[in-house]
Write a protein that holds these residues in place. Sequence first.
Motif, PDB file in Angstrom:
ATOM      1  N   LEU A  68       0.792  -1.108   0.226  1.00 30.97           N
ATOM      2  CA  LEU A  68      -0.060   0.104  -0.054  1.00 30.97           C
ATOM      3  C   LEU A  68       0.871   1.322  -0.024  1.00 30.97           C
ATOM      4  O   LEU A  68       0.489   2.383  -0.292  1.00 30.97           O
ATOM      5  N   ASN A  69       2.156   1.255   0.509  1.00 29.90           N
ATOM      6  CA  ASN A  69       3.032   2.390   0.484  1.00 29.90           C
ATOM      7  C   ASN A  69       3.408   2.731  -0.998  1.00 29.90           C
ATOM      8  O   ASN A  69       3.985   3.893  -0.882  1.00 29.90           O
ATOM      9  N   LEU A  71       0.891   3.435  -3.181  1.00 34.10           N
ATOM     10  CA  LEU A  71      -0.035   3.828  -3.706  1.00 34.10           C
ATOM     11  C   LEU A  71       0.169   5.540  -3.380  1.00 34.10           C
ATOM     12  O   LEU A  71       0.730   5.645  -2.502  1.00 34.10           O
ATOM     13  N   PRO A  72      -0.371   6.216  -4.232  1.00 34.62           N
ATOM     14  CA  PRO A  72      -0.114   7.877  -4.228  1.00 34.62           C
ATOM     15  C   PRO A  72      -0.771   8.413  -3.239  1.00 34.62           C
ATOM     16  O   PRO A  72      -1.768   7.849  -2.391  1.00 34.62           O
ATOM     17  N   VAL A  73      -0.108   9.503  -2.427  1.00 37.65           N
ATOM     18  CA  VAL A  73      -0.905  10.020  -1.404  1.00 37.65           C
ATOM     19  C   VAL A  73      -0.888  11.674  -1.631  1.00 37.65           C
ATOM     20  O   VAL A  73      -0.059  12.264  -2.337  1.00 37.65           O
ATOM     21  N   LYS A  76      -2.536  16.888   2.845  1.00 42.22           N
ATOM     22  CA  LYS A  76      -4.258  16.921   3.359  1.00 42.22           C
ATOM     23  C   LYS A  76      -4.031  17.565   4.965  1.00 42.22           C
ATOM     24  O   LYS A  76      -3.108  17.121   5.603  1.00 42.22           O
ATOM     25  N   VAL A  89      -1.550  13.513   5.442  1.00 47.26           N
ATOM     26  CA  VAL A  89      -1.592  13.199   3.848  1.00 47.26           C
ATOM     27  C   VAL A  89      -2.747  12.467   3.866  1.00 47.26           C
ATOM     28  O   VAL A  89      -3.221  11.877   4.674  1.00 47.26           O
ATOM     29  N   PHE A  91      -5.171   9.392   1.397  1.00 53.86           N
ATOM     30  CA  PHE A  91      -4.787   8.309   0.639  1.00 53.86           C
ATOM     31  C   PHE A  91      -5.647   8.692  -1.042  1.00 53.86           C
ATOM     32  O   PHE A  91      -6.746   9.283  -0.673  1.00 53.86           O
TER      33      PHE A  91
END
Lengths: 235, 527
Positions: A68-69, A71-73, A76, A89, A91
């Motif tokens: 999962l790391n 995947l882009p963030v 926020k 951040v 997801f």
Amino acid sequence: MATSSPVPPPQPATNKSQMNPLPPSVFTLPQTAQLEALYTIIRSKETSRGDFLFYSDRIIRLLVEEGLNHLPVVKKVVETPTGATYEGVGFEGKICGVSILRAGEAMEAGLREVCRSVRIGKILIQRDEETALPKLFYSKFPQDIASRYVLLLDPMLGKGRVPTGGSAIKAIEVLMENGVPEERIIFINLISAPEGLRNFCGKYPLVKVITGWIDQGLNEKAYIIPGLGDFGERR
Amino acid sequence: MTESDWEGLVVSSHTLNLKWIQESKTMPPKLDTTGLQIKKNTVLVSHGRPPWYDEAGNRISDAFVVGIAGGSGSGKTHVARQIVRSLGSIPSVIILSQDSFYKKHTPEELAIAHANLFDFDHPNSIDMDLFSACLKDLKECKQSNIPVYSFTTHQREEEGKYLYGAAIIITEGIMALQDSKLRDLYDLKLFVQCDSDLMLARRLKRDVAERGRSVDGILEQYLRFVKPAYDNYVLPSQRHADIIVPGSNNQVAIELICTHIQRKLHERANHFRPKMAIPHLYQSPSGKKFPESTLEELQLTVMPKTRQLEGIFTILRSKTSSRQDFIFFVDRLSTILVEHALQFLPYADKSVITPTEASFAGTTMSAKHVCGVSILRSGGALERGFRRVFNNVPMGSLLVQSHGEHGEPLMLHVMLPVCVRQRHLAEEAFVFLLDAQIGTGAAAFMAIRVLLDHGVKQEHIIFVTFLVARGGGISILRRAFPRIKIVTGGVDDAMQEGWLDSYQGQDGRQVWAMLPGLGQIGDRYYL
């Protein structure tokens, strides 16, 4: 993936004991004593089914967390209950799981523990006895799979008859036919054989491979050694 | 022999004026022990035990030990109970009975005992070495597993009784002042003086009513054992006493004794939470300010900052996150943290054979005993994650709450796994201590002190937490316990001082919140 990401994605693995050079798309877990202890339990033929389930689930969770790391963030800003602001951040991007039947199904529970209520597609690939090549027998995906990141699940990479890694390669082919871009697929497995990794990464270099352990190789019956036997059977 | 309550014979009309206690603001929490069921060999906890150590982590003082001797039927137990009742404001107390320490009997002795011919009134019938060893442990605020003696089988039972955490220990028994090893442990020695005829009358009444014994049998035993033992051993031991207490009409004596104990306890009270919470704002005793610690000095094991971890923290920190999300991500974060904390367990080489008949040279976790202890309430939020990693280790808990008035931590409940209760196991046990965050550090400090009291090694304590406030109590915690491991999901910079408004009639008090923080994790997880 966004280049201006607030948190950088994981760096390629440095463990190259079994395979040098390691393809740049391959990531392993930190090879710590505690991870080795987990593998020692699930590899032992003396281990009970209950323990095999419990400890393999733990490894699967670690692998999914690592996957999962990638995947882009996005940045926020939130307000905390104490009234302070926090720059964190969020997801970004939807995901789904796809398990390669039968053994890949065993990884679904671990995936759902980390990704609550994630959608899960399925693929059944078997060897075509006429052509001796892997053949798609069945697949069922979420309708919008083309817009999702896909976590492809199969516990062992490289097991089985020639070409090794064939069913995973076939699965990617099927996913791409369904509109999933190659770079949006993250392949997660517990153990891989160097031959399997080489074939797979040669064919699909953009797919991220998260593997817990890279083993020595295959024996004459095409089993990964030392491996852990038949993952699906042991669950 | 066992004492029972002498309510029937002793004229007891104690109406103590507790006003002076209530007026004193710095006293430990108020409580009412007058209605308390006072059981022997049980740690009676009232409103919790305040810190029994200083900010360097060292014990400030031993437990206060009172020894009460006197003849059988003189009213020792009554005096002990009256003291507990009259103390009025006590954190935790135990009445330790000499009866627990009768020696193990040989089969021959057992036969004699069953024929009512065994001399239970002779000093040799008591295991003085064990008695004093247990009392010494309790006095030093360690745990003790005292023996349990059964009067039906006339034998010591296999399983002992675990005791821990009494600030006051009252030891009572006819031989309580007999042995010099015991006497050395007392802070106050009492002898309950009573006329022989009154003692015999009480004994007769009790044994007939409660044990169905015949008057002849009681008198025979009295003349054969009880009376000679009293004359030869018990009565002479009164010369060791600090105070001779009358066996009846003794309210004034008890009041004086309680005043003395209260004063001694008051001298030992310690308040150090304000200094701990924001240490660099306060002066140390030497006049030097505590510098704010750097991350290196704190030796925290902080989780690597990955995208997922940052994303999880963002959800947890946001005050608009749903309860459902909060619980899910707390469980996920605690799982990751505990997995990461496993690096502090010892591992040994181990080779296994795989189902493919190949051998694999791996490792195995080699700690003999592993357990988890959560600091309730918010430490409970890490329990599910802990259980996902350890499915087969015992789990204990400690309930630490802040005192409503001055914010001191109070130990309300101690429930520890067997591998910590038994000192010889505790010395080898690895303990994962779970709490949601280390802010003021007061609860963490107390929990660590409890484990150390039990014999757990500092380097075997692995503290797992979501968040640590760098400017908070962590620097004092680290200074006091340099070898414990602290695994945290993140580090916040600041502690904010605030004031908690009065609530349900309690006075308002100072509180500290972490910034930016996660809010009240216990409330968000459970309520």
